[in-house]
Write an enzyme that holds these catalytic residues in place. Structure first.
Site, PDB file in Angstrom:
ATOM      1  N   ARG A   1      -0.381  -5.574 -14.833  1.00  0.00           N
ATOM      2  CA  ARG A   1      -0.258  -5.733 -13.647  1.00  0.00           C
ATOM      3  C   ARG A   1      -0.953  -7.697 -13.736  1.00  0.00           C
ATOM      4  NH1 ARG A   1       1.319  -4.394  -8.702  1.00  0.00           N
ATOM      5  NH2 ARG A   1       0.806  -6.220  -6.915  1.00  0.00           N
TER       6      ARG A   1
ATOM      7  N   ASP B   1       1.410   2.329  -5.357  1.00  0.00           N
ATOM      8  CA  ASP B   1       0.596   2.134  -3.318  1.00  0.00           C
ATOM      9  C   ASP B   1       0.363   3.402  -2.852  1.00  0.00           C
ATOM     10  OD1 ASP B   1       0.660  -0.811  -3.919  1.00  0.00           O
ATOM     11  OD2 ASP B   1       3.067  -0.437  -3.127  1.00  0.00           O
TER      12      ASP B   1
ATOM     13  N   ARG C   1       6.272  -8.530 -10.726  1.00  0.00           N
ATOM     14  CA  ARG C   1       5.299  -7.046 -11.470  1.00  0.00           C
ATOM     15  C   ARG C   1       5.633  -5.852 -12.630  1.00  0.00           C
ATOM     16  NH1 ARG C   1       5.397  -5.578  -5.826  1.00  0.00           N
ATOM     17  NH2 ARG C   1       6.195  -7.647  -5.549  1.00  0.00           N
TER      18      ARG C   1
ATOM     19  N   ASP D   1       3.398  -1.505 -10.459  1.00  0.00           N
ATOM     20  CA  ASP D   1       3.575  -1.602  -8.774  1.00  0.00           C
ATOM     21  C   ASP D   1       3.051  -0.292  -8.505  1.00  0.00           C
ATOM     22  OD1 ASP D   1       2.388  -2.487  -6.309  1.00  0.00           O
ATOM     23  OD2 ASP D   1       3.712  -2.642  -5.623  1.00  0.00           O
TER      24      ASP D   1
END
Length: 283
Positions: free
Chosen positions: A206, A220, A215, A218
């Site tokens: 990444r 989160d 990307r 990812d």
């Protein structure tokens, strides 16, 4: 998890002769340690059925504590407490939280004292993680990231949403995304979990070049228990999740009634509001 509904099983002042300490002679000669543990669990089923298998066997736990304390050597009581708590939480089904107190009555400080001690409380936390990819073999990157998280010490994956094909958000001139959400249990702090997610992103090569740009992977943190955290590099709940259908749709699959601790609405309510807003804008 509503901690007010947890019961307690207590083991008080278990004496163990072991080898821990900063000084070499402590590790060779050994000394007495006194260990107390408060085990937070649910004893309702055991109370109703009178079956030991429905509870935590305090005799078994006492032997686990003794064996672990004897077989390992640490310089610090803090390290012994941390690793002992982790071992018990990972080994005992039904153990949600533990408070450990480790006393060292023979501490070599050269002064008259009764004891020195370290006391810690550790527990399982529930976190929700959003995942996405729009470069290369998207599914492979996501699968590898989830596998890496599942193999992380002190982490357990409990539910994974469907993988959804979604349009890019923010910067729209890029390939479609594969998105989803997972639910996990973890012993990691929010900061430690963030570091681990970044490690998994880096393992997928990444690169953070363009905000909201393409990307490979990812990851989160959306929610961590019901905590509210605002730090320069960490915001929990995720500050923009209520505006993202590619987060709310998969979240509604695995946690429709989870309540946002700031907005005080469930995931289903947030999704309905977002869909209604989109419909009104389209008219």
């Amino acid at each position: 998890m509503d901690e007010t509904r947890l019961d307690k099983i207590e083991i008080k002042e278990l004496e163990v002769f072991a080898n821990h300490g900063v000084y070499p002679e402590e590790n060779v000669l050994g000394q007495k340690f006194v260990i107390s543990a408060t085990l937070f669990t649910r004893t309702r089923l055991a109370g109703l059925t009178d079956e030991l298998s429905a509870s935590i066997n305090y005799g078994e736990v006492s032997h686990m504590i003794t064996d672990f304390t004897r077989k390992h050597t640490y310089k610090l009581l803090e390290s012994l407490a941390e690793n002992l708590a982790e071992m018990l939480l990972c080994s005992l089904s039904g153990l949600e939280k533990i408070t450990l107190k480790i006393e060292k009555p023979w501490a070599p400080v050269g002064l008259p004292l009764k004891t020195v001690s370290v006391e810690i409380t550790r527990k399982w936390h529930t976190a929700y993680i959003a995942f996405g990819s729009n470069m290369g073999d998207k599914k492979m990157y996501i699968d590898n990231g989830i596998r890496g998280l599942a193999e992380t010490k002190g982490c357990r994956i409990e539910a994974i949403s469907d993988y959804l094909i979604t349009e890019p958000y923010g910067v729209t001139d890029q390939d479609e995304f594969l998105n989803g959400v997972l639910k996990m249990r973890t012993l990691l702090t929010p900061e430690e979990l963030l570091v681990r997610l970044h490690q998994l992103e880096q393992a997928a090569n990444r690169e953070r070049i363009i905000h909201w740009g393409p990307r490979t992977l990812d990851l989160d943190i959306l929610f961590y228990d019901q905590e509210i955290i605002d730090m320069p590099d960490l915001h929990i709940p995720h500050i923009d999740l209520h505006n993202r259908d590619f987060v709310l749709v998969p979240m509604s699959q695995i946690a429709p009634y989870l309540r946002h601790p700031v907005l005080n609405q469930t995931i289903s309510q947030l999704l309905d509001s977002l869909l209604n807003k989109s419909e009104n804008m389209a008219k």
